[in-house]
Scaffold this active site. Structure first.
Site, mmCIF file in Angstrom:
data_model
loop_
_atom_site.group_PDB
_atom_site.id
_atom_site.type_symbol
_atom_site.label_atom_id
_atom_site.label_comp_id
_atom_site.label_asym_id
_atom_site.label_seq_id
_atom_site.Cartn_x
_atom_site.Cartn_y
_atom_site.Cartn_z
ATOM 1 N N ARG A 1 0.633 -1.515 0.167
ATOM 2 C CA ARG A 1 0.410 0.048 -0.093
ATOM 3 C C ARG A 1 0.821 0.921 -0.233
ATOM 4 O O ARG A 1 0.946 2.121 0.735
ATOM 5 C CB ARG A 1 -1.201 0.547 0.759
ATOM 6 C CG ARG A 1 -1.990 -1.406 1.539
ATOM 7 C CD ARG A 1 -2.518 -1.455 0.161
ATOM 8 N NE ARG A 1 -3.432 -2.632 0.003
ATOM 9 C CZ ARG A 1 -2.609 -3.410 -0.454
ATOM 10 N NH1 ARG A 1 -1.693 -3.397 -1.233
ATOM 11 N NH2 ARG A 1 -3.569 -4.576 -0.104
ATOM 12 N N SER B 1 -10.632 -1.091 3.551
ATOM 13 C CA SER B 1 -9.556 -0.631 4.967
ATOM 14 C C SER B 1 -9.687 0.645 5.655
ATOM 15 O O SER B 1 -8.866 1.156 4.374
ATOM 16 C CB SER B 1 -8.900 -1.454 4.526
ATOM 17 O OG SER B 1 -8.820 -3.520 4.225
ATOM 18 N N GLU C 1 -5.212 4.095 6.330
ATOM 19 C CA GLU C 1 -5.011 3.517 4.559
ATOM 20 C C GLU C 1 -5.477 4.380 3.801
ATOM 21 O O GLU C 1 -4.713 5.274 3.100
ATOM 22 C CB GLU C 1 -5.042 2.255 4.240
ATOM 23 C CG GLU C 1 -4.846 1.747 3.090
ATOM 24 C CD GLU C 1 -5.700 0.760 2.649
ATOM 25 O OE1 GLU C 1 -5.411 -0.677 2.832
ATOM 26 O OE2 GLU C 1 -6.310 0.668 1.678
HETATM 27 C C1 LIG Z 1 -14.951 -0.746 -0.547
HETATM 28 C C2 LIG Z 1 -14.047 -0.833 -1.239
HETATM 29 C C3 LIG Z 1 -12.684 -1.954 -0.520
HETATM 30 C C4 LIG Z 1 -11.419 -1.800 -1.055
HETATM 31 N N1 LIG Z 1 -10.804 -2.548 -1.476
HETATM 32 C C5 LIG Z 1 -9.401 -2.649 -2.222
HETATM 33 C C6 LIG Z 1 -8.368 -3.517 -1.741
HETATM 34 O O1 LIG Z 1 -8.899 -4.896 -1.959
HETATM 35 N N2 LIG Z 1 -7.388 -3.294 -2.554
HETATM 36 C C7 LIG Z 1 -6.732 -2.058 -2.371
HETATM 37 O O2 LIG Z 1 -5.628 -1.988 -2.116
HETATM 38 N N3 LIG Z 1 -7.583 -0.836 -2.156
HETATM 39 C C8 LIG Z 1 -8.916 -1.257 -2.121
HETATM 40 N N4 LIG Z 1 -9.342 -0.177 -1.507
HETATM 41 C C9 LIG Z 1 -9.391 1.162 -1.511
HETATM 42 C C10 LIG Z 1 -10.168 2.660 -3.019
HETATM 43 O O3 LIG Z 1 -10.569 1.126 -3.687
HETATM 44 C C11 LIG Z 1 -7.936 2.274 -4.112
HETATM 45 O O4 LIG Z 1 -6.958 2.444 -3.157
HETATM 46 C C12 LIG Z 1 -8.572 2.654 -5.152
HETATM 47 O O5 LIG Z 1 -6.671 2.312 -5.787
HETATM 48 C C13 LIG Z 1 -8.779 4.277 -5.660
HETATM 49 O O6 LIG Z 1 -9.252 4.406 -6.276
HETATM 50 P P1 LIG Z 1 -9.647 6.198 -6.460
HETATM 51 O O7 LIG Z 1 -9.748 6.612 -8.011
HETATM 52 O O8 LIG Z 1 -10.898 6.021 -5.701
HETATM 53 O O9 LIG Z 1 -8.448 7.360 -5.845
HETATM 54 P P2 LIG Z 1 -9.326 8.349 -4.543
HETATM 55 O O10 LIG Z 1 -9.604 8.537 -3.066
HETATM 56 O O11 LIG Z 1 -9.485 9.513 -5.865
HETATM 57 O O12 LIG Z 1 -7.849 8.805 -4.660
HETATM 58 C C14 LIG Z 1 -6.662 8.162 -3.543
HETATM 59 C C15 LIG Z 1 -5.206 8.956 -3.481
HETATM 60 O O13 LIG Z 1 -4.659 9.199 -5.036
HETATM 61 C C16 LIG Z 1 -5.179 9.605 -5.442
HETATM 62 N N5 LIG Z 1 -4.611 9.886 -7.336
HETATM 63 C C17 LIG Z 1 -6.141 10.350 -7.423
HETATM 64 N N6 LIG Z 1 -5.993 10.053 -8.769
HETATM 65 C C18 LIG Z 1 -4.720 10.600 -9.217
HETATM 66 C C19 LIG Z 1 -3.859 9.987 -10.638
HETATM 67 N N7 LIG Z 1 -3.981 10.213 -11.304
HETATM 68 N N8 LIG Z 1 -2.699 10.449 -10.111
HETATM 69 C C20 LIG Z 1 -2.093 10.516 -9.102
HETATM 70 N N9 LIG Z 1 -2.743 10.963 -8.172
HETATM 71 C C21 LIG Z 1 -4.098 10.483 -8.206
HETATM 72 C C22 LIG Z 1 -5.129 11.201 -4.630
HETATM 73 O O14 LIG Z 1 -5.209 12.590 -4.573
HETATM 74 C C23 LIG Z 1 -5.232 10.609 -3.007
HETATM 75 O O15 LIG Z 1 -4.066 10.932 -2.687
HETATM 76 C C24 LIG Z 1 -11.251 -0.157 -1.577
HETATM 77 C C25 LIG Z 1 -12.177 0.737 -0.833
HETATM 78 C C26 LIG Z 1 -13.483 0.922 -1.051
HETATM 79 C C27 LIG Z 1 -14.243 1.767 -0.970
#
Ligand SMILES: Cc1cc2nc3c(=O)[nH]c(=O)nc-3n(C[C@H](O)[C@H](O)[C@H](O)COP(=O)(O)OP(=O)(O)OC[C@H]3O[C@@H](n4cnc5c(N)ncnc54)[C@H](O)[C@@H]3O)c2cc1C
Length: 385
Positions: free
Chosen positions: A167, A254, A377
């Site tokens: 992570r 998480s 996380e």
């Molecule tokens: C129900 C649920 C289950 C999940 N299960 C998992 C799992 O099994 N494994 C896991 O690893 N994660 C999991 N996650 C966490 C999450 O889904 C991941 O971390 C996912 O990659 C986040 O993507 P996002 O576009 O929603 O990120 P956001 O929340 O929009 O952004 C996350 C971070 O990345 C930055 N960011 C976003 N886009 C970019 C970009 N293009 N360039 C640079 N920085 C950027 C943002 O500024 C922020 O700091 C889960 C979340 C939920 C709600």
């Protein structure tokens, strides 16, 4: 301060968070680049948001502009260095991660099938090196196209330059910029004949719970679609697949990372505390070449081996510290998921303050009981844990 009409709660899966100063949207790579450079040029803090599934924002909102990444598209990349039977894909940052997995499974490309059902967009995937059920993005990531905040230039960064860990990445550690696209290398899966016709096979199954749900031994290969369906089923049972009608999924997944501690520390925990080996922990052997010795350079002694470390289960620590599934502080709109102790959830009307209060309570309980501090996380803005 100007204030966006739309609260950020509408743009995050925890569904908390007040307004932003301004909300901008980039639909093309050019817009994403131009808007990011313009925002850096202003000199104030601003926030990049993908699917908002790893972000929790305070009730006061975000005190600056928020840029939404909404670029989409998947293309095959010609690469003469690809090994036989591999494909290289370039995916735009705003593409939905799970839609990508579904498409790859459909086309018979193996390597990300166990990452089915993870919410969010592709650009955020390398930020925390998403992982689940025995696969991690780092295993298939070739490179990213990165718009660097220091130079306003975009450059290709190889996965090896991103310091991808559990992570974690250089971006999560503070390298400022925008992931414009990512390249992954997947296996054009081996095909096996079945009653349903030819079926492409997954990468070897490496996660015990998944192997058991599939009814196979660890290391077995299973039809890609079966892996995807089984992972989605396992995830849904834990509230880890987004579902509007299920408050257990109104979360950021998480809420805490699994702590990595020394074996010595782990020996002090109850015997039944789950622990998992941490790979890549040997210290690199020191090497002094003959040329260096002849040139009078001192002999480099081997670095002392780092103490061996193990990964603990944050969910187990939380539960054993007296915080069960469904736990709710009096009067709070947030609770621990009724399906999984690692997720903090919004029961419909939670504030970010409720989420923060419950997170602090959990950290305190685990610290009092086991002497270690859980680390959140998700990316928290305006919320102290
Ligand atoms: C129900 C649920 C289950 C999940 N299960 C998992 C799992 O099994 N494994 C896991 O690893 N994660 C999991 N996650 C966490 C999450 O889904 C991941 O971390 C996912 O990659 C986040 O993507 P996002 O576009 O929603 O990120 P956001 O929340 O929009 O952004 C996350 C971070 O990345 C930055 N960011 C976003 N886009 C970019 C970009 N293009 N360039 C640079 N920085 C950027 C943002 O500024 C922020 O700091 C889960 C979340 C939920 C709600």
């Amino acid at each position: 301060m100007r204030v966006s009409a739309q609260p950020l709660s509408a743009l995050t899966t925890m569904r908390v968070g007040g307004p932003a100063e301004e909300i901008l949207t980039a639909h093309t790579r050019e817009e994403l680049t131009e808007q990011a450079i313009a925002l850096w040029g202003r000199g104030d803090d601003w926030l990049l948001l993908g699917g908002g599934s790893n972000t929790v924002i305070a009730d006061e909102g975000y005190p600056g502009p928020v840029l939404l990444v909404r670029t989409t598209g998947v293309a095959l990349v010609e690469d003469p260095e690809l090994p036989a039977g591999a494909v290289r894909l370039r995916i735009e940052a705003g593409h939905d991660w799970d839609a990508l997995v579904a498409e790859c499974v459909e086309r018979g490309w193996a390597g990300i099938e166990a990452l089915s059902g993870i919410p969010g967009l592709v650009g955020a995937a390398p930020v925390q090196n998403i992982g689940a059920y025995g696969q991690e993005l780092s295993e298939v990531l070739h490179s990213i196209e990165f718009l660097d905040a220091a130079t306003f230039e975009s450059r290709r960064m190889l996965a090896s330059e991103l310091e991808l860990g559990y992570r974690d990445s250089v971006i999560k550690q503070g390298l400022e910029g925008v992931v414009l696209s990512i390249d992954v290398v997947l296996a054009d899966a081996a095909v096996v004949a079945s009653e349903a016709g030819p079926e492409p096979l997954s990468e070897p199954i490496r996660f015990a719970q998944l192997a058991s749900a599939l009814g196979v031994e660890l290391g077995a290969r299973v039809p890609l679609g079966t892996v995807r369906d089984t992972v989605l089923r396992l995830r849904a049972a834990k509230g880890m697949v987004l579902d509007e009608s299920d408050y257990d999924t109104w979360s950021a997944g998480s809420f805490f990372t699994n702590p990595i501690v020394t074996e010595r520390f782990a020996r002090g925990l109850p015997e039944n505390a789950p622990r998992f080996p941490v790979v890549d922990q040997e210290a690199a052997p020191a090497v002094t070449t003959f040329e260096e010795l002849e040139a009078g350079q001192p002999l480099r002694l081997p670095a002392p081996a780092r103490e061996r470390r193990v990964k603990l289960s944050a969910a187990w620590l939380i539960e054993q510290s007296g915080v069960p599934k469904g736990y709710r502080l009096p009067g709070s709109g947030a609770s621990v998921s009724t399906k999984h102790t690692l997720a903090i959830t919004n029961r419909g009307a939670a504030s970010a303050a409720d989420v923060g209060e419950l997170a602090r309570f959990i950290v305190q309980r685990v610290q009092q009981e086991f002497g270690l501090v859980l680390v959140p996380e998700p990316n928290l803005y305006g919320i102290e844990v």
